[in-house]
Scaffold this active site. Structure first.
Site, mmCIF file in Angstrom:
data_model
loop_
_atom_site.group_PDB
_atom_site.id
_atom_site.type_symbol
_atom_site.label_atom_id
_atom_site.label_comp_id
_atom_site.label_asym_id
_atom_site.label_seq_id
_atom_site.Cartn_x
_atom_site.Cartn_y
_atom_site.Cartn_z
ATOM 1 C CB CYS A 14 41.537 43.531 44.831
ATOM 2 S SG CYS A 14 40.135 42.386 44.698
ATOM 3 C CG ASN A 17 34.774 42.188 45.306
ATOM 4 O OD1 ASN A 17 33.546 42.293 45.337
ATOM 5 N ND2 ASN A 17 35.469 42.049 46.409
ATOM 6 C CB CYS A 19 41.857 36.874 44.327
ATOM 7 S SG CYS A 19 41.561 35.841 42.876
ATOM 8 N NE ARG A 20 44.690 41.402 44.295
ATOM 9 C CZ ARG A 20 45.115 42.320 43.448
ATOM 10 N NH1 ARG A 20 46.272 42.943 43.699
ATOM 11 N NH2 ARG A 20 44.415 42.636 42.373
ATOM 12 C CB SER A 21 39.001 43.206 47.940
ATOM 13 O OG SER A 21 38.184 42.835 46.866
ATOM 14 C CG ASP A 135 46.097 39.714 40.350
ATOM 15 O OD1 ASP A 135 45.544 38.717 40.830
ATOM 16 O OD2 ASP A 135 45.717 40.280 39.311
HETATM 17 P P1 4NP Z 1 41.637 40.142 42.509
HETATM 18 O O1 4NP Z 1 42.285 39.138 41.424
HETATM 19 O O2 4NP Z 1 41.811 41.529 41.953
HETATM 20 O O3 4NP Z 1 42.467 39.919 43.727
HETATM 21 O O4 4NP Z 1 40.199 39.731 42.662
HETATM 22 C C1 4NP Z 1 41.916 39.146 40.084
HETATM 23 C C2 4NP Z 1 40.801 38.465 39.672
HETATM 24 C C3 4NP Z 1 40.453 38.442 38.327
HETATM 25 C C4 4NP Z 1 41.242 39.092 37.412
HETATM 26 C C5 4NP Z 1 42.378 39.775 37.816
HETATM 27 C C6 4NP Z 1 42.710 39.807 39.162
HETATM 28 N N1 4NP Z 1 40.909 39.048 36.032
HETATM 29 O O5 4NP Z 1 41.685 39.563 35.215
HETATM 30 O O6 4NP Z 1 39.859 38.518 35.672
#
Ligand code: 4NP
Length: 167
Positions: A14, A17, A19-21, A135
């Site tokens: 993602c 790294n 939340c989703r992955s 996201d």
């Molecule tokens: P992820 O979610 O891609 O599922 O881990 C996010 C975590 C942090 C951010 C964006 C998406 N950020 O902008 O910091």
């Protein structure tokens, strides 16, 4: 499927790294344990996750992702964020992106690294009509629950695919 080694390896990707992955890593690992007796290739899979972005390197998953996972029996707490590296393209058979933005970035990296494996969207393996795992970072806890629904469904679909094509 192209040039798959034994053991099979999969990298979930993602943006951050956190939340989703990492959710995909923990959920897929647990579902593999539950379905281990359905195929020999499931017994020693290498399962990992990473982000295309660098902001959260070394961080624990987002506390909301840990909490949502815990309600369904998945433990994300020991995971730590890392960024996708060039080496990943020589080590993994499957690199599965959570959304099209990250897939586009991975495609650029994969052609630079002569990747021979499968690069695509994780939800391509799901019967869900949704194609991307949205996201959840800037939303509420219901977003994290929805992420879990999509990832559980795609995990089962991916395992079904592996059983059909790799045994
Ligand atoms: P992820 O979610 O891609 O599922 O881990 C996010 C975590 C942090 C951010 C964006 C998406 N950020 O902008 O910091």
């Amino acid at each position: 499927m192209k040039s798959v080694k034994s053991p099979l390896s999969v990298l979930f990707v993602c943006l951050g790294n956190i939340c989703r992955s990492p959710t995909a890593e923990a959920v897929f690992r647990q579902i593999i344990v539950n379905r281990m007796n359905e195929g020999s290739m499931l017994r020693d899979m290498i399962i990992d996750s990473a982000g295309t972005g660098a902001w959260h390197i070394g961080s624990q998953p987002d506390s909301r992702a840990i909490a949502a996972g815990r309600t369904r029996g998945y433990d994300l707490s020991s995971l730590r964020a890392r960024q996708v590296s060039n080496q990943d393209f020589s080590q993994f058979d499957f690199i599965l992106a959570m959304d099209n933005d990250n897939l586009r970035n991975l495609r650029n990296l994969s052609s630079l690294n002569n990747f021979r494996g499968h690069l695509g969207l994780f939800l391509d393996f799901s019967p869900s009509s949704e194609t991307e795992v949205p996201d959840p970072y800037y939303g509420g806890s219901e977003g994290f629950d929805h992420v879990l629904d999509l990832i559980e469904s795609a995990s089962h679909g991916f395992i079904d695919y592996l059983i059909k094509t790799c045994d």
